[in-house]
Design a protein around this motif. Structure first.
Motif, mmCIF file in Angstrom:
data_model
loop_
_atom_site.group_PDB
_atom_site.id
_atom_site.type_symbol
_atom_site.label_atom_id
_atom_site.label_comp_id
_atom_site.label_asym_id
_atom_site.label_seq_id
_atom_site.Cartn_x
_atom_site.Cartn_y
_atom_site.Cartn_z
ATOM 1 N N ASN A 212 0.818 -1.225 0.000
ATOM 2 C CA ASN A 212 0.000 0.000 0.000
ATOM 3 C C ASN A 212 0.845 1.265 0.000
ATOM 4 O O ASN A 212 0.770 2.073 0.941
ATOM 5 N N SER A 213 1.643 1.474 -1.023
ATOM 6 C CA SER A 213 2.471 2.697 -1.056
ATOM 7 C C SER A 213 2.354 3.409 -2.391
ATOM 8 O O SER A 213 3.180 4.243 -2.725
ATOM 9 N N ARG A 214 1.325 3.050 -3.170
ATOM 10 C CA ARG A 214 1.171 3.650 -4.494
ATOM 11 C C ARG A 214 0.372 4.937 -4.374
ATOM 12 O O ARG A 214 -0.227 5.218 -3.340
ATOM 13 N N VAL A 215 0.340 5.691 -5.463
ATOM 14 C CA VAL A 215 -0.242 7.028 -5.348
ATOM 15 C C VAL A 215 -1.722 6.951 -4.979
ATOM 16 O O VAL A 215 -2.225 7.789 -4.216
ATOM 17 N N SER A 216 -2.413 5.913 -5.443
ATOM 18 C CA SER A 216 -3.829 5.785 -5.072
ATOM 19 C C SER A 216 -3.978 5.539 -3.572
ATOM 20 O O SER A 216 -4.922 6.020 -2.937
ATOM 21 N N ASP A 217 -3.035 4.796 -2.988
ATOM 22 C CA ASP A 217 -3.059 4.568 -1.538
ATOM 23 C C ASP A 217 -2.843 5.886 -0.791
ATOM 24 O O ASP A 217 -3.481 6.143 0.226
ATOM 25 N N VAL B 236 -0.368 17.932 2.494
ATOM 26 C CA VAL B 236 -1.470 17.499 3.366
ATOM 27 C C VAL B 236 -0.906 16.704 4.546
ATOM 28 O O VAL B 236 -1.253 16.936 5.706
ATOM 29 N N PHE B 237 -0.008 15.782 4.226
ATOM 30 C CA PHE B 237 0.559 14.929 5.280
ATOM 31 C C PHE B 237 1.426 15.743 6.247
ATOM 32 O O PHE B 237 1.312 15.595 7.468
ATOM 33 N N LEU B 238 2.268 16.578 5.695
ATOM 34 C CA LEU B 238 3.171 17.364 6.558
ATOM 35 C C LEU B 238 2.365 18.309 7.459
ATOM 36 O O LEU B 238 2.663 18.449 8.654
ATOM 37 N N ALA B 239 1.327 18.913 6.907
ATOM 38 C CA ALA B 239 0.494 19.823 7.712
ATOM 39 C C ALA B 239 -0.200 19.076 8.844
ATOM 40 O O ALA B 239 -0.433 19.620 9.920
ATOM 41 N N ALA B 240 -0.507 17.806 8.593
ATOM 42 C CA ALA B 240 -1.194 17.004 9.619
ATOM 43 C C ALA B 240 -0.219 16.441 10.651
ATOM 44 O O ALA B 240 -0.645 15.908 11.680
ATOM 45 N N GLY B 241 1.091 16.533 10.362
ATOM 46 C CA GLY B 241 2.073 16.030 11.321
ATOM 47 C C GLY B 241 2.642 14.667 10.986
ATOM 48 O O GLY B 241 3.315 14.050 11.807
ATOM 49 N N PHE B 242 2.393 14.182 9.760
ATOM 50 C CA PHE B 242 3.041 12.939 9.299
ATOM 51 C C PHE B 242 4.458 13.257 8.822
ATOM 52 O O PHE B 242 4.729 14.366 8.359
ATOM 53 N N GLN B 243 5.348 12.272 8.893
ATOM 54 C CA GLN B 243 6.663 12.402 8.245
ATOM 55 C C GLN B 243 6.509 11.968 6.787
ATOM 56 O O GLN B 243 5.852 10.967 6.499
ATOM 57 N N TRP B 244 7.134 12.708 5.888
ATOM 58 C CA TRP B 244 7.109 12.414 4.444
ATOM 59 C C TRP B 244 8.499 11.940 4.070
ATOM 60 O O TRP B 244 9.438 12.713 4.094
ATOM 61 N N ARG B 245 8.655 10.638 3.758
ATOM 62 C CA ARG B 245 9.984 10.039 3.705
ATOM 63 C C ARG B 245 10.367 9.581 2.289
ATOM 64 O O ARG B 245 9.662 9.843 1.330
ATOM 65 N N GLU B 246 11.499 8.917 2.194
ATOM 66 C CA GLU B 246 12.050 8.493 0.896
ATOM 67 C C GLU B 246 11.652 7.043 0.593
ATOM 68 O O GLU B 246 11.492 6.228 1.497
ATOM 69 N N PRO B 247 11.548 6.680 -0.707
ATOM 70 C CA PRO B 247 11.014 5.367 -1.084
ATOM 71 C C PRO B 247 11.888 4.173 -0.674
ATOM 72 O O PRO B 247 13.114 4.203 -0.829
ATOM 73 N N GLY B 248 11.230 3.136 -0.191
ATOM 74 C CA GLY B 248 11.895 1.879 0.154
ATOM 75 C C GLY B 248 10.958 1.012 0.981
ATOM 76 O O GLY B 248 9.822 1.394 1.242
ATOM 77 N N CYS B 249 11.464 -0.157 1.391
ATOM 78 C CA CYS B 249 10.627 -1.093 2.159
ATOM 79 C C CYS B 249 10.414 -0.605 3.593
ATOM 80 O O CYS B 249 9.389 -0.880 4.205
ATOM 81 N N SER B 250 11.421 0.048 4.132
ATOM 82 C CA SER B 250 11.315 0.713 5.428
ATOM 83 C C SER B 250 10.764 -0.206 6.517
ATOM 84 O O SER B 250 11.222 -1.329 6.682
ATOM 85 N N VAL C 146 5.763 6.509 3.638
ATOM 86 C CA VAL C 146 6.926 6.117 2.829
ATOM 87 C C VAL C 146 6.426 5.739 1.433
ATOM 88 O O VAL C 146 5.921 4.633 1.225
ATOM 89 N N PRO C 147 6.530 6.668 0.474
ATOM 90 C CA PRO C 147 6.054 6.361 -0.879
ATOM 91 C C PRO C 147 6.811 5.171 -1.472
ATOM 92 O O PRO C 147 7.979 4.956 -1.146
ATOM 93 N N GLY C 148 6.146 4.451 -2.362
ATOM 94 C CA GLY C 148 6.713 3.208 -2.875
ATOM 95 C C GLY C 148 7.835 3.372 -3.878
ATOM 96 O O GLY C 148 8.608 2.445 -4.097
ATOM 97 N N SER C 149 7.911 4.547 -4.503
ATOM 98 C CA SER C 149 8.948 4.737 -5.519
ATOM 99 C C SER C 149 9.190 6.222 -5.735
ATOM 100 O O SER C 149 8.394 7.066 -5.292
ATOM 101 N N VAL C 150 10.280 6.520 -6.435
ATOM 102 C CA VAL C 150 10.559 7.901 -6.832
ATOM 103 C C VAL C 150 9.400 8.425 -7.679
ATOM 104 O O VAL C 150 8.955 9.566 -7.523
ATOM 105 N N GLY C 151 8.878 7.549 -8.549
ATOM 106 C CA GLY C 151 7.754 7.943 -9.401
ATOM 107 C C GLY C 151 6.520 8.291 -8.587
ATOM 108 O O GLY C 151 5.847 9.297 -8.841
ATOM 109 N N VAL C 152 6.212 7.455 -7.604
ATOM 110 C CA VAL C 152 5.052 7.713 -6.734
ATOM 111 C C VAL C 152 5.259 9.019 -5.970
ATOM 112 O O VAL C 152 4.349 9.849 -5.874
ATOM 113 N N LYS C 153 6.471 9.198 -5.461
ATOM 114 C CA LYS C 153 6.759 10.394 -4.642
ATOM 115 C C LYS C 153 6.559 11.656 -5.477
ATOM 116 O O LYS C 153 5.899 12.610 -5.040
ATOM 117 N N LYS C 154 7.086 11.622 -6.695
ATOM 118 C CA LYS C 154 6.967 12.805 -7.566
ATOM 119 C C LYS C 154 5.511 13.093 -7.898
ATOM 120 O O LYS C 154 5.069 14.244 -7.881
#
Lengths: 204, 460
Positions: free
Chosen positions: B342-347, B387-401, B369-377
């Motif tokens: 569940n890390s795709r843009v629709s998610d 939206v996420f940052l304003a709500a207090g979520f961390q916005w991170r780099e793609p990987g399995c994490s 944690v977005p699933g890919s550079v493509g998803v993140k972009k």
């Protein structure tokens, strides 16, 4: 690959269902520890207490079961991650055979790649054998005869198991799968030559 | 008698019949993550074998890399070494590598479809159990161990035994607040974590046809948690449209020829499956797990069941929960939205819809944690990160994490984490960590409520 023919050894019963490969070997061990060193981390979360001492509730920590070379498990043994280090870790503990009612698909295949025999027996049989092992630890030995495809229980009863013929031959003779496939290079090349015409979009 | 989708793809890839039920299958797509390379290539070198088809082999780092903003690679000396090995070996062998910060980098099962590498009718194999995700496109995709990775590197084939076939019929209409993650968790709950053992599953039925491709990937992703060999969905117009125009997908006349071929793959009307299971999805509530196997799952409005087996008593003790209690209202410490599940843009859109204009509870640390550079972009272009940052979520780099935790991105011992990943196993997200699997919507709701909450209450 090490051959597997007949094994008579102490067998331990671990009745937990759905033993996953994360439980068998933690992922950071897979990444950091060399193949030969994984045995001491096998089942570490169940085998040791947080202070590092042995957990007396883990069956393989008790009496003769410390020398077990056969592990009797429950349904879906080795489910989850594809990590082959789960097999390396179990082998590193000295286990050569796991008997269970069912296995995780990838773990099952990985066993054969490492000379470890996974045996599927009906759940009722596995539970009966497990109970016999627990009831009489001094006599907790099984024989696994791959040639005859039988497990001999402590009460001498014999339980037949199925194994696919090529896998049986590979274990009995210690065959090398890569070496065998490379003998088919002409067939692989012919397949690709034909396939390139049929499905050119695959070859990017 | 007709053939199933699975049987058609299988038959098309048989290089040789090895006898006794074993076949040598051609591998169209071999995906490598950094640990496959660091563990597999030494064996290849010991044997003096070259990579037979670097053109059909694709690599990206996803497991050991940090997901911290500004990351440059592995977080530890050992993981930096793994990354170095990956770069050296792929360069020497001529394997395409999608490295950190490059277009294409991401979780393998996210980038395979995203880059148009995973195509209908292909065999997609990788040393990672969630390779079955790729089955959403109508590919035959499954995970393997390191020995078989080496076998493919050397021969571009794999020795396989044909599994039985199973059709999972998902019928009905999902209610608001219910997603494909809930469908597959409910199916695992119904037939068990070994319910698909020995089978290749085809997901069918009106509920599956209604899903978009990314939602189908979530569905197929958890096939391995059913114990099955793989899971797949027959390609349809949605699939052909999804594939079109992607980086490695066929274009022009070749695309048309490919689609014509893909149209022959669907299961024939008179084909017989070895097993059939079904799930009525209408009326299904959002799902959440309570134990240490994905089969330990209930509706968010439900109560934790009485343990029927010693394994389940152990699970309750590990999770710090009591049978009979309501699952909703259980306090959480961490939330993880990411993973090949569940890390795709629709998610991320679904999670952002819940997070928009709200705040993460003060005691919760919540990661996206977005699933890919493509998803993140793509997400950033839509402003989802804001939206996420304003709500207090961390916005991170793609990987399995935090899904697999090999990079030691763990929660603290005994911490409770609502996670959109695929495994709630003991210690999966760190020693003694208590994982609850759920959809991105449910995870976002838990972050905001600070406890397990019914996401339907967050929807107008």
């Amino acid at each position: 690959m090490e051959k597997f023919t007949t094994l008579t050894a102490i067998a331990a019963y671990y009745p937990r269902a759905n033993v996953d490969t994360d439980l068998i070997i933690r992922v950071e061990r897979c990444a950091k520890v060399e193949k030969g060193g994984l045995g001491k981390y096998a089942f570490e979360m169940a085998r040791f207490l947080p202070d590092g001492s042995d957990n007396p509730e883990f069956p393989l920590n008790n009496g003769p079961f410390r020398q077990a070379r056969i592990l009797v498990g429950n349904i879906n043994f080795g489910c989850g991650s594809s990590r082959e280090m789960a097999v390396w870790a179990i082998a590193g503990m000295g286990i050569r055979c796991v008997i269970a009612p069912s296995f995780g698909e990838i773990f099952f295949g990985n066993c054969f790649q490492n000379g470890l025999l996974p045996v599927i027996l009906p759940q009722a049989t596995v539970e009966k054998i497990g109970a016999a092992l627990e009831a009489d630890p001094a006599n907790a030995k099984l024989t696994v005869d791959l040639e005859r495809q039988v497990v001999v229980a402590p009460d001498k009863s014999e339980h037949a198991f199925a194994i696919e013929p090529l896998r049986k031959k590979a274990l009995l003779e210690g065959l090398d799968e890569i070496g065998l496939t490379r003998l088919r290079e002409a067939e692989i090349a012919a397949f690709q030559q034909k396939d390139r015409l049929k499905r050119p979009w695959v070859y990017v | 008698m007709g053939k199933t989708l699975f049987e058609k793809i299988w038959d098309e890839h048989v290089v040789a019949d090895l006898g006794g039920g074993a076949s040598l299958l051609h591998v169209d797509r071999h995906y490598l993550h950094e640990l496959c390379i660091s563990r597999g290539f030494p064996t290849l070198h010991e044997r003096g074998l070259p990579v037979r088809n670097p053109d059909l082999t694709f690599a990206t780092p996803d497991h050991v890399i940090s997901s911290a903003p500004g990351r440059t690679g592995g977080a530890f000396p050992w993981s930096i070494k793994v990354m170095d090995t990956m770069r050296i070996e792929t360069a020497k062998a001529g394997i395409r590598l999608f490295d950190i910060d490059q277009d294409g980098q991401g979780i393998l099962h996210v980038i395979g479809p995203e880059l148009g590498l995973t195509l209908p009718g292909t065999t997609v194999i990788c040393g990672d159990s969630h390779t079955c995700t790729n089955g959403a496109l109508g590919a035959l995709a499954f995970g393997i161990g390191i020995s078989e990775v080496v076998h493919i590197l050397a021969t571009q084939t794999i020795v396989q035994r044909k599994p039985k076939t199973m059709r999972a019929n998902l019928e009905g209409t999902m209610a608001r607040g219910v997603y494909s993650k809930d469908l597959i968790l409910a199916l695992i709950g119904k037939i068990g974590a070994a319910g698909g053992a020995g089978h290749a599953i085809e997901y069918a039925g009106s509920a599956v046809r209604a899903l978009d491709l990314e939602a189908r990937m979530t569905l197929c992703n958890l096939s391995i948690e059913l114990g099955s060999k793989t899971g797949m969905v027959a390609p349809d117009e949605k699939t052909y449209a999804y594939v079109k125009g992607r980086r490695f997908a066929p274009a022009g006349a070749q695309y048309d020829a490919a689609v014509a071929h893909w149209k022959t793959l669907a299961t024939d009307a008179d084909a017989k499956f070895d097993a059939e299971v079904s799930l009525q999805v209408s009326g299904l509530p959002p799902q959440i797990t309570w134990g240490t196997s994905p089969e330990d799952v209930i509706g968010v409005d439900g109560r934790i069941p009485e343990p029927g087996h010693v394994s389940k008593s152990d699970a309750l003790a590990y999770m710090g929960l009591k049978a009979g209690d309501r699952i909703a209202g259980t306090k959480v410490d961490r939330v993880f939205i990411g993973s090949c599940t569940n890390s795709r843009v629709s998610d991320l859109r679904i999670a952002a819809e819940v997070a928009r204009g709200r705040k993460v509870a003060k005691h919760v640390e919540a990661w996206i944690v977005p699933g890919s550079v493509g998803v993140k972009k793509e997400a950033e272009a839509e402003g989802l990160h804001e939206v996420f940052l304003a709500a207090g979520f961390q916005w991170r780099e793609p990987g399995c994490s935090m899904c697999v935790g090999v990079n030691e991105e763990w929660a603290a011992p005994k911490a409770r984490c609502v996670s959109t990943s695929n495994r709630n196993f003991v210690g999966r997200q760190g020693p003694e960590v208590r994982t609850h699997l759920a959809s991105p919507a449910m995870a976002a709701a838990a972050a905001i409520a600070g406890e397990i909450a019914d996401v339907r209450q967050f929807m107008s």
